[in-house]
Scaffold this motif. Structure first.
Motif, PDB file in Angstrom:
ATOM      1  N   GLU A 244      54.082  56.182  83.479  1.00 38.85           N
ATOM      2  CA  GLU A 244      53.326  56.296  84.732  1.00 38.85           C
ATOM      3  C   GLU A 244      51.835  56.498  84.454  1.00 38.85           C
ATOM      4  N   THR A 245      51.534  56.987  83.257  1.00 36.05           N
ATOM      5  CA  THR A 245      50.136  57.276  82.912  1.00 36.05           C
ATOM      6  C   THR A 245      49.249  56.039  83.089  1.00 36.05           C
ATOM      7  N   TYR A 246      49.762  54.876  82.740  1.00 30.36           N
ATOM      8  CA  TYR A 246      48.955  53.660  82.880  1.00 30.36           C
ATOM      9  C   TYR A 246      48.598  53.422  84.348  1.00 30.36           C
ATOM     10  N   ARG A 247      49.548  53.723  85.213  1.00 32.36           N
ATOM     11  CA  ARG A 247      49.285  53.547  86.654  1.00 32.36           C
ATOM     12  C   ARG A 247      48.268  54.571  87.150  1.00 32.36           C
ATOM     13  N   GLU A 248      48.387  55.787  86.625  1.00 31.60           N
ATOM     14  CA  GLU A 248      47.422  56.827  87.022  1.00 31.60           C
ATOM     15  C   GLU A 248      46.008  56.442  86.588  1.00 31.60           C
ATOM     16  N   ILE A 249      45.893  55.950  85.359  1.00 36.11           N
ATOM     17  CA  ILE A 249      44.581  55.561  84.840  1.00 36.11           C
ATOM     18  C   ILE A 249      43.991  54.425  85.679  1.00 36.11           C
ATOM     19  N   ALA A 250      44.861  53.509  86.071  1.00 38.62           N
ATOM     20  CA  ALA A 250      44.376  52.337  86.817  1.00 38.62           C
ATOM     21  C   ALA A 250      43.772  52.745  88.163  1.00 38.62           C
ATOM     22  N   GLU A 251      44.113  53.940  88.641  1.00 39.98           N
ATOM     23  CA  GLU A 251      43.509  54.396  89.888  1.00 39.98           C
ATOM     24  C   GLU A 251      42.034  54.722  89.700  1.00 39.98           C
ATOM     25  N   ARG A 252      41.659  55.056  88.455  1.00 43.11           N
ATOM     26  CA  ARG A 252      40.251  55.340  88.172  1.00 43.11           C
ATOM     27  C   ARG A 252      39.549  54.151  87.545  1.00 43.11           C
ATOM     28  N   CYS A 253      40.288  53.366  86.760  1.00 47.53           N
ATOM     29  CA  CYS A 253      39.708  52.223  86.038  1.00 47.53           C
ATOM     30  C   CYS A 253      39.149  51.220  87.043  1.00 47.53           C
ATOM     31  N   TRP A 308      46.874  48.212  86.077  1.00 48.94           N
ATOM     32  CA  TRP A 308      47.577  49.095  85.138  1.00 48.94           C
ATOM     33  C   TRP A 308      48.191  48.294  84.003  1.00 48.94           C
ATOM     34  N   ALA A 309      48.632  47.091  84.278  1.00 53.20           N
ATOM     35  CA  ALA A 309      49.243  46.258  83.238  1.00 53.20           C
ATOM     36  C   ALA A 309      48.178  45.775  82.252  1.00 53.20           C
ATOM     37  N   ARG A 348      41.496  58.652  74.253  1.00 54.12           N
ATOM     38  CA  ARG A 348      42.238  59.619  73.434  1.00 54.12           C
ATOM     39  C   ARG A 348      43.229  60.401  74.276  1.00 54.12           C
ATOM     40  N   GLU A 349      42.785  60.775  75.479  1.00 57.30           N
ATOM     41  CA  GLU A 349      43.676  61.546  76.353  1.00 57.30           C
ATOM     42  C   GLU A 349      44.834  60.701  76.860  1.00 57.30           C
ATOM     43  N   VAL A 350      44.534  59.428  77.132  1.00 58.87           N
ATOM     44  CA  VAL A 350      45.584  58.526  77.624  1.00 58.87           C
ATOM     45  C   VAL A 350      46.693  58.424  76.573  1.00 58.87           C
ATOM     46  N   ILE A 351      46.283  58.186  75.338  1.00 58.76           N
ATOM     47  CA  ILE A 351      47.281  58.012  74.276  1.00 58.76           C
ATOM     48  C   ILE A 351      48.065  59.306  74.063  1.00 58.76           C
ATOM     49  N   SER A 352      47.351  60.421  74.007  1.00 59.65           N
ATOM     50  CA  SER A 352      48.034  61.701  73.814  1.00 59.65           C
ATOM     51  C   SER A 352      49.074  61.913  74.906  1.00 59.65           C
ATOM     52  N   LYS A 353      48.706  61.556  76.136  1.00 57.70           N
ATOM     53  CA  LYS A 353      49.603  61.805  77.268  1.00 57.70           C
ATOM     54  C   LYS A 353      50.851  60.906  77.172  1.00 57.70           C
ATOM     55  N   VAL A 354      50.626  59.628  76.878  1.00 60.25           N
ATOM     56  CA  VAL A 354      51.774  58.711  76.795  1.00 60.25           C
ATOM     57  C   VAL A 354      52.715  59.156  75.671  1.00 60.25           C
ATOM     58  N   VAL A 355      52.154  59.622  74.573  1.00 63.90           N
ATOM     59  CA  VAL A 355      52.982  60.078  73.450  1.00 63.90           C
ATOM     60  C   VAL A 355      53.737  61.352  73.841  1.00 63.90           C
ATOM     61  N   ARG A 356      53.029  62.283  74.496  1.00 67.21           N
ATOM     62  CA  ARG A 356      53.679  63.537  74.923  1.00 67.21           C
ATOM     63  C   ARG A 356      54.869  63.266  75.832  1.00 67.21           C
ATOM     64  N   GLU A 357      54.706  62.277  76.692  1.00 65.92           N
ATOM     65  CA  GLU A 357      55.789  61.957  77.633  1.00 65.92           C
ATOM     66  C   GLU A 357      57.068  61.569  76.909  1.00 65.92           C
TER      67      GLU A 357
END
Lengths: 361, 276
Positions: A244-253, A308-309, A348-357
């Motif tokens: 879901e992180t990619y979708r969240e980021i796309a809201e700001r991107c 997001w994709a 960096r935060e995006v990657i950390s978050k996707v990995v944490r998930e």
């Protein structure tokens, strides 16, 4: 490729090195201040290098300050020099005569680029291979590289995580470190580098200087880290393709592709036609980026119509696919995509978050 | 010293020597390149260039004497709109052929199941011609072909020829019939159980819209085809054709260079992921 021992010299020796390279007929490209931004451009003289000017880089933030400090990765990476943003491939006349432009390939020196950018050149070498972009390969043939090690990384730097800095290890002619305002440590990395350093007044570095360098690099390396580790990173990302992180980021991107443009390794290009008034057409290779809307669009379809994709593709390409395609990560941790993101998105935060998930899931 | 670069992306002029109307929105062009191109292998594609407009990747449907290349194009965008205005004697630019095509070496000694949807038959036609030409090299041939309506079927003028290939069959279907249509009505996947080629010692070659390929894979797996017995030809934005521009990536693959034809197992992990 290997690197040699350390030598020390005064700041004036760095100037001498610059002048020696210039005297040997090289066109010198290095960092210079342009409209309040440090960029890479042709240097006429050593004094154009903005030593004494620092930059402040944070997510979505860039400022220079004239009261000291150090500057880090300039807005432009060597990609802009070796692989120009626009290149005319040919011109076709109305009568189908093909005219191909000729380009001058001068011996060029990159002076004072950072270890992350040096690593990026190594990555571009592998991406282009022996059969890749001819302009790049020609530029590369006559390229002299003088790299400046980093002792004060910015907030956005994560070269230590990517294994590309803060000190350069291979692929340069000369590496140097500005230990302090008056002492420079030099290190040759090629035959030509030894030759050039031979023109300077240098002493073997003292144990004290080496210890100071070691401590400075260690400190820099502790700072230039991301919150993720490289171990198993590609697998972790691939196990969470639907994050879901990619979708969240796309809201700001904003989908502006700034990150693609400033990235020192992003190599994607488009080829466009520019019709001319006499009925001929110029065919031009231009940089393209996977965040742009049209990137994966075809007539009658779109393979990544959602932002997001496209953002996900960028992350996966850099940290998963690149390894399988070219044997390394496609990121050198220069932090440009973080600095120049108008929305301040921190990769960096995006990657950390996707990995944490993955762990939480 | 001044030098010229970028030769890989330079097309050669090719003359349109024949145009055949296939369907209301599809034409087959026969191009004669003015410089000899490499002989295309079944499943490969070229980049067709219209000066001032741009390039598009188009699969090769056949070859003729003197380097003639046959390509079937659906008018769907700006470039194809310009292409459709060309008549005999008109010129286009061509680069290629590019990509990895159908695995002919794997087909040898095996039964061949060709499954096409709509314009997806275009890159499969060279396989049919190859089996016809070197008949003894291959096992039984089943061609399953579907389109939305009878008028959208390609190469209708050749269907009798396909049927006359020894030890072969041609099964057709349309989503919606018309007053003349007496054959099957339904999607192409419904033909799979009817085909006489069975999974034992067979390879299935599939090309069509992505949604059709998804259902086809499911149907083939239900019949017992394994992931390494199914080959798909993918469409992506193959801008440069030589694995340099990045646009056609699917997972770690450059479709233009590693494909466009892939064994299903190689792309399975990405094939079902939305917008990967």
């Amino acid at each position: 490729m290997f690197s040699g021992s350390l030598y020390s010299g005064e700041l004036s020796e760095l100037r001498k090195l610059f002048e020696e390279i210039k005297a040997r007929g090289y066109k010198i490209i290095g960092p210079r201040l342009e409209d309040g931004v440090i960029r890479l451009g042709e240097l006429e003289g050593f004094d154009e290098i903005p030593y004494g000017i620092g930059d402040i880089q944070k997510p979505g933030y860039y400022r220079v300050r004239a009261n000291g400090g150090r500057f880090r990765s300039p807005l432009d990476s060597p990609k802009r020099i070796l692989y120009p943003p626009e290149l005319t491939l040919f011109r076709l006349t109305r009568d189908w005569e093909l005219e191909r432009p000729e380009y001058e390939f001068e011996a060029t020196a990159l002076f004072g680029i950072k270890p992350c950018d040096l690593a990026a050149i190594g990555i571009m070498d592998r991406v282009q291979g022996e059969l890749g972009d001819e302009y790049f390969l020609k530029m590369r043939e006559k390229l002299l590289i003088v790299v400046e090690n980093c002792v004060e990384p910015s907030e956005n730097c994560f070269c230590a995580t990517m294994g590309t800095g803060p000190a350069a290890s291979i692929g340069f002619d000369i590496a140097y470190t500005r230990l302090d305002d008056s002492t420079i440590l030099f290190q040759p990395g090629s035959d030509l580098g030894v030759d050039l350093l031979g023109e300077l007044t240098l002493e073997p570095a003292t144990p004290d200087q080496i210890e100071t360098l070691r401590k400075a690099l260690l400190k820099a390396s502790e700072k230039a880290r991301a919150g993720f580790r490289l171990e198993n990173l590609p697998d972790m990302l691939e196990l969470n393709l639907e994050s879901e992180t990619y979708r969240e980021i796309a809201e700001r991107c904003l989908g502006c592709a700034n990150c693609n443009m400033v990235c020192p390794t992003c190599f994607c290009f488009d080829v466009i036609d520019e019709p001319e008034l006499d009925g001929s057409a110029r065919r031009i290779r231009v940089w393209d980026g996977c965040h742009s809307y049209s990137y994966a669009q075809v007539a009658g379809g779109h393979f990544r119509k959602d932002l997001w994709a496209r953002y996900r593709h960028w992350v996966l390409h850099k940290f998963v696919y690149w390894l399988r395609q070219f044997g390394s990560f496609g990121c050198v941790g220069c932090g440009r995509c973080i600095t120049w993101c108008p929305a301040g998105i921190d990769l960096r935060e995006v990657i950390s978050k996707v990995v944490r998930e993955v762990g939480e899931g | 010293m001044k030098e010229v670069v970028g030769s890989k992306l330079t097309p050669v002029p090719a003359e349109v020597i024949e145009v055949v109307d296939e369907t209301p929105d599809t034409k087959t062009f026969y191009f004669k390149p003015r410089a000899r191109l490499e002989n295309p292998r079944p499943g490969q594609f070229t980049e067709i260039y219209i000066p001032g407009v741009g390039e598009a990747p188009v699969s090769v449907s056949g070859t003729g004497p003197d380097g003639v290349i046959m390509q079937t194009v659906r008018s769907i965008g700006t470039l194809t709109e310009y292409l459709f205005k060309l008549e005999k004697g008109g010129l286009v630019g061509i680069r290629g052929p590019y990509g990895r095509g159908w695995p002919l070496e794997k087909l040898e000694g095996r039964d061949v199941l060709v499954i096409g949807g709509g314009i997806g038959l275009a890159p499969l036609r060279p396989v049919i011609k190859e089996v016809e030409k070197n008949r003894s090299r291959y096992g039984r041939l089943s061609i399953l072909y579907g389109a939305r309506t009878p008028s959208l079927l390609l190469y209708k003028y050749e269907f009798d020829e396909y049927r006359s290939i020894p030890d072969s069959e041609l099964l057709l279907t349309v989503d919606r019939g018309d007053e003349t249509w007496t054959g099957n009505v339904g999607v192409v996947t419904e033909l799979i159980p009817k085909a006489t080629v069975k999974p034992e010692n067979a390879i299935a070659l599939v090309c069509g819209p992505e949604i059709m390929m998804r259902f086809t894979i499911k149907a083939l797996e239900r019949e017992g085809f394994r992931e390494n017995q199914i080959y798909l030809s993918l469409e992506r934005r193959m801008k440069c054709g030589v694995g340099l521009c990045g646009h056609c990536q699917v997972g770690p693959y450059f479709v233009c260079r590693h494909g466009p034809v892939f064994p299903y197992w190689m792309i399975k992990k990405y094939f079902w992921v939305d917008q990967i």
